[in-house]
Motif scaffolding. Structure first.
Motif, short mmCIF file in Angstrom:
data_model
loop_
_atom_site.label_atom_id
_atom_site.label_comp_id
_atom_site.label_asym_id
_atom_site.label_seq_id
_atom_site.Cartn_x
_atom_site.Cartn_y
_atom_site.Cartn_z
N VAL A 1 0.82 -1.20 0.00
CA VAL A 1 0.00 0.00 0.00
C VAL A 1 0.86 1.26 0.00
O VAL A 1 0.52 2.24 -0.63
CB VAL A 1 -0.94 -0.01 1.23
N ASN A 2 2.01 1.20 0.69
CA ASN A 2 2.81 2.40 0.85
C ASN A 2 3.69 2.71 -0.34
O ASN A 2 4.36 3.72 -0.35
CB ASN A 2 3.70 2.29 2.09
N SER A 3 3.75 1.85 -1.32
CA SER A 3 4.64 2.19 -2.42
C SER A 3 3.83 2.53 -3.65
O SER A 3 2.64 2.31 -3.74
CB SER A 3 5.61 1.05 -2.67
N CYS A 4 4.55 3.09 -4.57
CA CYS A 4 3.91 3.60 -5.78
C CYS A 4 3.32 2.45 -6.59
O CYS A 4 3.92 1.39 -6.72
CB CYS A 4 5.01 4.37 -6.51
N PRO A 5 2.13 2.61 -7.14
CA PRO A 5 1.52 1.54 -7.92
C PRO A 5 2.37 1.23 -9.16
O PRO A 5 2.92 2.16 -9.77
CB PRO A 5 0.17 2.12 -8.36
N PRO A 6 2.52 -0.03 -9.51
CA PRO A 6 3.35 -0.40 -10.67
C PRO A 6 2.95 0.36 -11.94
O PRO A 6 3.81 0.69 -12.76
CB PRO A 6 3.08 -1.90 -10.83
N SER A 7 1.68 0.69 -12.10
CA SER A 7 1.28 1.38 -13.33
C SER A 7 1.81 2.82 -13.33
O SER A 7 2.18 3.34 -14.39
CB SER A 7 -0.24 1.37 -13.48
N ASP A 8 1.85 3.47 -12.17
CA ASP A 8 2.44 4.82 -12.12
C ASP A 8 3.94 4.74 -12.39
O ASP A 8 4.50 5.57 -13.11
CB ASP A 8 2.21 5.47 -10.73
N ARG A 9 4.57 3.73 -11.80
CA ARG A 9 6.00 3.55 -12.01
C ARG A 9 6.30 3.33 -13.49
O ARG A 9 7.23 3.93 -14.06
CB ARG A 9 6.48 2.37 -11.18
N PRO B 1 3.36 10.33 -24.21
CA PRO B 1 1.92 10.30 -23.88
C PRO B 1 1.61 9.35 -22.72
O PRO B 1 0.55 9.46 -22.12
CB PRO B 1 1.24 9.80 -25.16
N GLU B 2 2.56 8.48 -22.39
CA GLU B 2 2.35 7.59 -21.25
C GLU B 2 2.10 8.38 -19.97
O GLU B 2 1.54 7.88 -19.00
CB GLU B 2 3.57 6.69 -21.04
N ILE B 3 2.54 9.63 -19.98
CA ILE B 3 2.37 10.46 -18.79
C ILE B 3 0.88 10.64 -18.45
O ILE B 3 0.51 10.88 -17.30
CB ILE B 3 3.07 11.82 -19.01
N CYS B 4 0.04 10.47 -19.46
CA CYS B 4 -1.40 10.63 -19.25
C CYS B 4 -1.98 9.51 -18.38
O CYS B 4 -3.12 9.60 -17.93
CB CYS B 4 -2.14 10.70 -20.58
N ARG B 5 -1.19 8.46 -18.16
CA ARG B 5 -1.69 7.40 -17.27
C ARG B 5 -1.56 7.78 -15.80
O ARG B 5 -2.09 7.10 -14.93
CB ARG B 5 -0.94 6.10 -17.57
N LEU B 6 -0.85 8.88 -15.53
CA LEU B 6 -0.73 9.35 -14.14
C LEU B 6 -1.96 10.20 -13.82
O LEU B 6 -1.89 11.42 -13.69
CB LEU B 6 0.55 10.16 -13.97
N ASP B 7 -3.11 9.54 -13.67
CA ASP B 7 -4.35 10.31 -13.67
C ASP B 7 -4.66 11.02 -12.36
O ASP B 7 -5.71 11.61 -12.22
CB ASP B 7 -5.52 9.43 -14.12
N ARG B 8 -3.74 10.96 -11.40
CA ARG B 8 -3.91 11.76 -10.19
C ARG B 8 -2.91 12.90 -10.12
O ARG B 8 -2.75 13.53 -9.08
CB ARG B 8 -3.76 10.88 -8.94
N LEU B 9 -2.25 13.15 -11.24
CA LEU B 9 -1.23 14.20 -11.26
C LEU B 9 -1.87 15.57 -11.02
O LEU B 9 -2.87 15.91 -11.65
CB LEU B 9 -0.55 14.16 -12.62
N THR B 10 -1.29 16.36 -10.09
CA THR B 10 -1.81 17.71 -9.88
C THR B 10 -0.85 18.78 -10.40
O THR B 10 -1.28 19.86 -10.79
CB THR B 10 -2.10 18.01 -8.39
N ASN B 11 0.45 18.49 -10.38
CA ASN B 11 1.44 19.46 -10.89
C ASN B 11 2.36 18.79 -11.90
O ASN B 11 2.98 17.78 -11.57
CB ASN B 11 2.32 19.98 -9.75
N LEU B 12 2.43 19.36 -13.07
CA LEU B 12 3.38 18.87 -14.07
C LEU B 12 4.25 20.04 -14.52
O LEU B 12 3.79 20.93 -15.23
CB LEU B 12 2.64 18.25 -15.26
#
Ligand SMILES: *[C@@H]1O[C@H](CO)[C@@H](O)[C@H](O)[C@H]1NC(C)=O
Length: 315
Positions: A19-27, A101-112
Motif C-alpha cells: 500500500v505504501n509504495s507507488c503503484p506499478p502502473s504509475d512507475r 503520452p504515457e504520462i497521461c496514465r498518471l491520472d492523479r497528477l496535480t502538478n506537471l
C-alpha cells in the motif's frame, strides 16, 4: 498459539509495504516518460530506479494517502538544484526528446512542471487534457511545437497554464474560456494565432475574434486572471474594451504584437494592474487617465505608433 500473531504481523507487513509504495502502473508511466528523454542532463533520472517511485525519485512526489504520483517537478533553469550543478556546472539544462503520452496514465497528477530544458521538442500529448486533477501545467522554455490541445477547457482544476518560450502554433482553443479557475496564463513567445473552424455554435463570437487573430475578449474580462502574458504572438486588431471593476492583474503583458487602435478606457476602471506592458505594438491615441495608470512609466507604452499623454508627451 504463538504462530497466529506472527502470521498476522507478516500479513500486516506485506500489506503495508504494498500500500505504501507507488503503484506499478504509475512507475511504468514514469519510466516511459524517462525513456523518451535524453541529453546531457538525463543524469537527473539516475535516481529513478527501484520499485517505489514515491521514495527518492528526483522531482517526483506522491500523495501521502493514496501513494499515487501527484507532482512531477523538473526544472532545467532552477538555481536550487544541486543535482544539476553537479551534473556539469551549468545552470541552463538541456534535455532532448519528447514528452511521452504515457504520462497521461498518471491520472492523479496535480502538478506537471517540465520547464527550461531548451531541447524537449515534439507536441504536447493531446491526452494531457484527460488529467482532470491537474492544477499546474508548466512547460515553459522548451522547443515544443504543434498546437494547444483543443479540449484544454476540460481541465477544470487548472490554475496555471504556462507554455511560454516554445514553438507552439495554431490558435488559442476556444474552450480555454471554460477554465474558470485559471489565474496564470502565459503563452508568450510562441507562434500562436491562426484560423479555427467557423462552426463553433455558442462560441461563434469568440471564433470570429480568433479568425481575425484578435485577443479573445473573455481572456481580458475574466476577473480571476492574475497573470496574463500574451507577448510576442502576432496578435492583431484592437485590445477588447472589456475590463471591469473586478479585473485584477498582477501582470498584463501584451507587448510585441501587432495591436492597433487606442488603449481601452475600461482598463482605467480595473481594480488593480501591477505590471502593464503594451509596448512594441501599433497603438495610438491618448493614454487613459485613472488610478492604475498613475504608476506606469514610459516603457509600458514605448514603441507604439502615436500614443500620447502621461507618462509620454502631452497630446
Ligand atoms: C512575458 O513573456 C515574455 C516572453 O516570454 C517575457 O520576456 C516577459 O518578461 C514576460 N512578461 C512578464 C511581465 O513577465
Amino acid at each position: 498459539m504463538a504462530f497466529l500473531p506472527l502470521c498476522i504481523i507478516v500479513i500486516i507487513a506485506v500489506t503495508s509495504a504494498t500500500v505504501n509504495s507507488c503503484p506499478p502502473s504509475d512507475r511504468a508511466a514514469l519510466l516511459a516518460f524517462k525513456a523518451a528523454l535524453t541529453g546531457p542532463y538525463s543524469g537527473i533520472f539516475d535516481s529513478w530506479t527501484g520499485t517505489d517511485c514515491c521514495v527518492n525519485w528526483y522531482g517526483v512526489v506522491c500523495d501521502p494517502t493514496t501513494h499515487r504520483v501527484a507532482d512531477i517537478n523538473l526544472r532545467g533553469d532552477s538555481d536550487d538544484q544541486p543535482i544539476l550543478q553537479k551534473a556539469s556546472g551549468g545552470r541552463s539544462g538541456c534535455l532532448t526528446g519528447s514528452i511521452s503520452p504515457e504520462i497521461c496514465r498518471l491520472d492523479r497528477l496535480t502538478n506537471l512542471v517540465v520547464s527550461g530544458w531548451k531541447g524537449i521538442s515534439g507536441e504536447i500529448p493531446s491526452c494531457i487534457t484527460s488529467l482532470s486533477s491537474l492544477r499546474v501545467l508548466d512547460l515553459i522554455g522548451n522547443q515544443l511545437s504543434g498546437e494547444i490541445p483543443k479540449d484544454i477547457g476540460k481541465m477544470q482544476q487548472l490554475t496555471v497554464l504556462n507554455l511560454a518560450d516554445n514553438a507552439i502554433s495554431g490558435e488559442i482553443p476556444a474552450s480555454i474560456v471554460y477554465l474558470a479557475g485559471l489565474k496564470h496564463l502565459d503563452l508568450s513567445n510562441n507562434q500562436i494565432s491562426g484560423e479555427i473552424p467557423a462552426d463553433f455554435g455558442k462560441l461563434r463570437m469568440l471564433s470570429r475574434a480568433l479568425l481575425s487573430r484578435q485577443i479573445p475578449p473573455s481572456l481580458l474580462s475574466n476577473p480571476g486572471m492574475g497573470i496574463l502574458n500574451l507577448s510576442r504572438n502576432g496578435f492583431e486588431g484592437t485590445i477588447p474594451d472589456v475590463f471591469g471593476s473586478k479585473s485584477y492583474f498582477m501582470v498584463l503583458d501584451l507587448s510585441h504584437n501587432n495591436l492597433n487602435g487606442p488603449i481601452p478606457n475600461s482598463l482605467s476602471s480595473t481594480k488593480f494592474v501591477g505590471h502593464l506592458d503594451l509596448s512594441n505594438n501599433h497603438l495610438c491615441g491618448s493614454i487613459p487617465i485613472g488610478a492604475p495608470f498613475d504608476q506606469f512609466e514610459a516603457p509600458s507604452f514605448s514603441n507604439n505608433d502615436c500614443l500620447c499623454g502621461n507618462p509620454l508627451k502631452t497630446c
